[in-house]
Design a protein around this motif. Structure first.
Motif, PDB file in Angstrom:
ATOM      1  N   ALA A 231     -21.906 -61.148 -17.531  1.00 59.12           N
ATOM      2  CA  ALA A 231     -22.493 -61.033 -18.760  1.00 59.12           C
ATOM      3  C   ALA A 231     -22.868 -62.334 -19.897  1.00 59.12           C
ATOM      4  O   ALA A 231     -23.720 -62.294 -20.833  1.00 59.12           O
ATOM      5  N   THR A 232     -22.440 -62.886 -19.753  1.00 57.56           N
ATOM      6  CA  THR A 232     -22.461 -64.600 -20.680  1.00 57.56           C
ATOM      7  C   THR A 232     -22.378 -65.634 -19.558  1.00 57.56           C
ATOM      8  O   THR A 232     -22.555 -65.961 -17.813  1.00 57.56           O
TER       9      THR A 232
ATOM     10  N   SER B 165     -16.595 -58.804 -16.187  1.00 59.36           N
ATOM     11  CA  SER B 165     -17.516 -59.353 -17.573  1.00 59.36           C
ATOM     12  C   SER B 165     -16.682 -60.412 -18.135  1.00 59.36           C
ATOM     13  O   SER B 165     -17.033 -61.129 -19.429  1.00 59.36           O
ATOM     14  N   ARG B 166     -15.368 -60.592 -18.160  1.00 56.29           N
ATOM     15  CA  ARG B 166     -14.456 -62.311 -18.690  1.00 56.29           C
ATOM     16  C   ARG B 166     -14.377 -63.318 -17.284  1.00 56.29           C
ATOM     17  O   ARG B 166     -14.275 -62.983 -16.419  1.00 56.29           O
TER      18      ARG B 166
ATOM     19  N   THR C  40     -19.726 -66.487 -17.765  1.00 51.66           N
ATOM     20  CA  THR C  40     -19.720 -66.455 -16.635  1.00 51.66           C
ATOM     21  C   THR C  40     -20.358 -66.779 -15.775  1.00 51.66           C
ATOM     22  O   THR C  40     -19.922 -66.787 -14.096  1.00 51.66           O
TER      23      THR C  40
END
Length: 384
Positions: free
Chosen positions: A223-224, A190-191, A227
């Motif tokens: 997630a974003t 997720s990072r 990413t």
């Protein structure tokens, strides 16, 4: 209350709701997120401020975070709430909890730090800092009992949310997948740092698998926007336009539910995959010096939560140099070829799911309520 990151915001919001069922007029303030705010929480600082990534980022932001913590401590000393609840974020919360406990206010920590995995010496600091520890995993309470720390096992909230028997057919229909094709879910983290470290390897692994089994579809939930952009750039860099990859914005649970096997970065997503009863391969790659330090401080032979919780090597873990496309593809293909092994895994993960399913928010609220309602106990804690 202080919650760190989105996961803490979600956990704390459920806890606020559960406490309010017993104490309807209870008020909450501190550091939190939008889900806590929706439950009536007074957000004095947003929880995103506590999201630091690695030692370097933590050092850069030390002065800012230290200032926030000291300001919050002053407010707590002045307003004297019935209790303080620190939700995860141990590096921020344990210092605060020690000061609050010393001031005669019960300091409750929700989500045990991973002292069973590394840095076990923190138990002494925890014993001095917290009034009660709330644990998510069943093997954790005995660690605190030995150290004389009041503790309650409350189970894991994901086990309450996820069904015991996930509906794979419904997930595939939702995502519009061909029921005859094999599906591999790729979860590189997720990072941004995780996606940077793993995207090239995941794409190379997908290429290898497709060359061996042309009937495979790949799902990549991200997630974003950041990413997703990193993974798309890795696709271009590796000339992977021919791969049957579907990138999803979120939908990680749907992707894993629909999958025949999952390639997942070590972390909470691996626990989600276990609760969804999916065969998986766990992987991770970080800087060499950081990995050496973590390895020296670690106590367990595994890094993945499914293996740690089952206390055996249920799924492969391929880390650092072992996280090569060849080895990852071999491990994933082994799951596709062994239906009996998958069936045994489903049985074991169902047992794990039942052990973790404890109605976490209600159990946590029950452990906290005596500190809010027992006036005799509270009077005994007031400083002279």
């Amino acid at each position: 209350m202080v919650a760190g990151e989105a996961s803490g915001d979600l956990l704390a919001s459920h806890l606020i709701r559960a406490i309010k069922r017993h104490v309807p007029h209870a008020e909450f303030f501190g550091i939190g997120g939008p889900k806590m705010q929706a439950e009536g929480f007074d957000v004095r600082w947003p929880c995103e401020l506590l999201a630091v990534h690695g030692y370097v980022d933590a050092l850069k932001r030390y002065r800012e975070l230290s200032g926030i913590r000291r300001t919050l401590l002053s407010q707590i000393r002045r307003e004297r709430p019935a209790a303080f609840i620190g939700v995860d974020a141990p590096d921020f919360n344990l210092w605060l909890e020690g000061k609050i406990k010393h001031a005669g206010i019960p300091a409750i920590h929700f989500v045990s730090p991973s002292i069973w995995a590394w840095r076990g010496g923190r138990i002494e600091r925890i014993a001095q800092s917290v009034t009660r520890m709330l644990c998510l995993f069943p093997f954790e309470p005995q660690i605190y009992e030995r150290a004389g720390v009041p503790v309650s096992y409350v189970g894991h909230p994901l086990a309450d949310v996820f069904p015991l028997q996930p509906d794979r057919a419904a997930a595939r229909e939702l995502l519009g997948l061909n029921s005859k094709r094999k599906v591999i879910a790729l979860l590189p983290g997720s990072r941004q740092s995780e996606v940077n470290n793993l995207a090239d390897t995941f794409i190379a692994t997908a290429k290898l698998l497709l060359s061996r089994r042309p009937d495979i579809t790949f799902l990549v939930p991200l997630a974003t926007r950041e990413t997703r952009a990193l993974f798309e750039e890795a696709m271009r860099r590796n000339e992977a336009g021919e791969l049957p990859i579907r990138m999803l914005f979120g939908h990680a649970v749907d992707a894993m539910t629909a999958a025949d096997a999952v390639l997942v970065a070590s972390g909470t997503a691996s626990l989600e995959a276990a609760l969804l009863k999916r065969p998986m391969v766990i992987t991770y790659r970080i800087g060499k010096w950081q990995y050496r330090l973590m390895k020296r401080l670690a106590y367990l032979p595994w890094v993945g939560l499914p293996n740690i919780l089952c206390n055996e090597a249920m799924v492969p873990e391929l880390l650092q140099e072992d996280a090569s496309p060849d080895k990852l593809a071999d491990a994933l293909e082994a799951w596709l070829a062994d239906a009996a092994a998958v069936e045994r895994l489903v049985e074991r993960f169902t047992e794990l799911h039942l052990a973790l399913r404890q109605n976490t928010a209600e159990k946590a609220a029950a452990a906290i309520l005596p500190y809010l309602t027992d006036t005799e106990w509270k009077a005994s804690q007031q400083p002279a």
